[in-house]
Design a protein around this motif. Structure first.
Motif: not given
Lengths: 172, 372
Positions: A33-36, A38
């Motif tokens: 995953k590249t997103s922060a 959660y």
């Protein structure tokens, strides 16, 4: 017989496979995953339960931040955070300083800091102790010291509680 | 904020003080308090009566009784008859400060001693954080979320919530009455001439607006308070049409044509007084400048004017060609001029009809029947 190039390729493949397997096993979420992160299952300022369930908490701590203004009030009252007003960061820093100093001095954690004009009023519920001379010294010291440091009149308005021990809201 | 307030008849509860019984060092004193307070100092004070025994009052001694012991009836009086009076001991001198504080701690709070007819304005004169010892009503605040939550947490002597909220205990009806009465002598009657806003605008055409700021900050100075706004109705200035036109041109966007208001904002100087002076100076300078007539103002042409002027228009030139004998002051021309000027402002069928009639009159055409 395999050639040297074939052996090298096999070795590389096996190493890569091992790394991939290990990554997949240890990584809590499979894939990349590249997103922060959660962290939906974690919330701030929620006290952790003790194993024995004998850890007593007070009302201030038992009520979560998202209940501010609903189940409990704010510990800080000033106009800095209103629209178009200045020095919100300075106010926050001063508040943190006052809290830190007084909690070390008094041994009480919750302080209500109210600002009106240039006057800062710090109030707290202090348990009744034997040493009233000490309490008076502490009040005088805190007032003088904070007034000198913050360059504005600071009033310390400690109210002595009715009971020696603070009643615990619940045990968790 | 959930607030649960239950008013109990506190006077009935607290007026009858329970008798003092010494059991060890603990005194169960009030029904309200769950944890009894320890007696800290009273037993240490060697209060002795005339017989030399330890002084045991029936009721719990109040601080004022200890500092100035009452000459009570009963045993003490009887013994005084038989024995010579003892020397008076000033107990206040023998007490240390800590002893006095300890006695204060043990004695009932001022809320408990409070009588029904107590003047609340003297108890709570100004804005203050909630103090449970002064507030004679049983109040709780907080939300009980779980069944096992301890309700003692919400009571007034331990609850932090009551101290957090800004209270209005200093703004009761009694307080407001006092404030009004105190302010009464500084008030004067509103002049009857200024009964309507129209009359106020007529007598005071210039309006100066400043703003004061109240906020919480170490500095009470607010930079924005230096700004001064001056508003004046241009109609109230003594200007002819030419000067008025010049003022509007000079004022640019400071003039609002809808409200006929000229607004000048002064914020260049660091102080309000300076800005106010500057704004007044600007208005004066503008007014004087408008009243001056420069040489170049004479050769104004049709395309220079903001409002339609017939005497500069091509319509006048044409009319002069057709009717050279007709004077400008003639009745027909006056009528024609007015209608034409009106037509430049608004349009309507009636105006067009009027215009038609005036044109016919000016040109001296013998009209056929109207409406053709």
């Amino acid at each position: 017989m395999r050639t040297a190039a074939e052996r090298r390729a096999m070795l590389t493949n096996s190493v890569l496979l091992a790394v991939l397997q290990r990554t997949c096993n240890t990584c809590p979420v499979r894939g990349i995953k590249t997103s922060a992160v959660y962290l939906k299952n974690r919330r701030a300022a929620i006290p952790k339960r003790s194993a024995a369930g004998n850890h007593g908490i007070l009302y201030e701590k038992a009520t979560a931040p998202h209940h501010l203004g609903v189940r409990k009030g704010w510990l800080t009252w000033n106009t800095s955070n209103l629209y178009g007003e200045s020095r919100s960061s300075e106010t926050a820093l001063e508040d943190a300083y006052i809290r830190k100093l007084l909690s070390e001095l008094m041994g009480v954690n919750d302080y209500i800091i109210k600002r009106k004009y240039n006057v800062i009023t710090v109030s707290a519920a202090i348990p009744p102790r034997k040493g009233y001379n000490l309490l008076f010294f502490q009040i005088g010291f805190a007032e003088e010291f904070l007034t000198t440091v913050l360059q504005c009149p600071v009033k310390v308005d400690f109210i002595v509680r009715g009971t020696e021990d603070l009643p615990v809201l619940r045990y968790i | 904020m959930a607030c649960n307030m239950r008013v109990c008849q506190f006077n009935n509860i607290f007026s009858s003080t329970p008798t003092l019984k010494r059991v060890g060092t603990c005194v169960p004193r009030r029904s309200v308090r769950t944890v009894p307070r320890k007696i800290g100092i009273a037993h240490k004070l060697q209060l002795k009566d005339e017989r030399g025994d330890q002084f045991k009052p029936e009721k719990k001694p109040l601080l004022r009784d200890i500092l100035a012991p009452p000459v009570g009836p009963g045993i003490i009086e009887e013994t005084r008859k038989s024995k010579p009076p003892l020397e008076k001991v000033d107990i206040a001198k023998t007490l240390t400060r800590a002893d006095v504080i300890g006695l204060m701690q043990e004695s009932p709070t001022s809320a408990e001693r409070m009588s029904n007819d107590k003047d609340w304005t003297k108890v709570w004169p100004t804005a203050a954080t909630f103090n449970w010892t002064k507030f004679p009503v049983s109040v709780t605040q907080g939300v009980k979320v779980m069944k096992r939550d301890n309700p003692r947490m919400f009571e007034k002597d331990v609850s932090l919530e009551l101290m957090k909220i800004p209270n209005f205990l200093h703004l009761t009806d009694a307080h407001l009455d006092k404030h009004c009465n105190a302010l009464q002598k500084y008030l004067s009657k509103w002049p009857s001439e200024l009964s309507s806003s129209l009359a106020i605008a007529q007598h005071f055409p210039v309006e100066i607006i400043t703003e004061d700021y109240v906020r919480s900050s170490p500095s009470i100075r607010e930079p924005k308070s230096r700004i001064v706004t001056l508003k004046v109705r241009v109609g109230s200035l003594q200007l002819n049409a030419r000067a008025r036109d010049k003022l509007i041109r000079l004022a640019k966007d400071r003039y609002n044509a809808k409200t006929d208001l000229l607004t000048i904002v002064g914020d260049r100087c660091p102080r309000r007084k300076q800005n106010e002076d500057y704004v007044k100076y600007l208005l004066t300078a503008l007014y004087m400048e408008c009243r001056k007539v420069q040489e170049w103002e004479e050769d104004v042409k049709e395309e220079d004017v903001t409002k339609y002027r017939w005497d500069l228009s091509s319509s006048r030139k044409q009319l002069k060609k057709i009717k050279p004998d007709l004077q400008d002051t003639a009745e027909e021309i006056q009528q024609y001029k007015e209608v034409l000027a009106e037509l430049h402002e608004t349009e309507s069928q009636e105006l067009y009809d009027k215009y038609r009639e005036s044109v016919i009159k000016v040109l001296g055409i013998k009209a056929a029947s109207s409406g053709s």
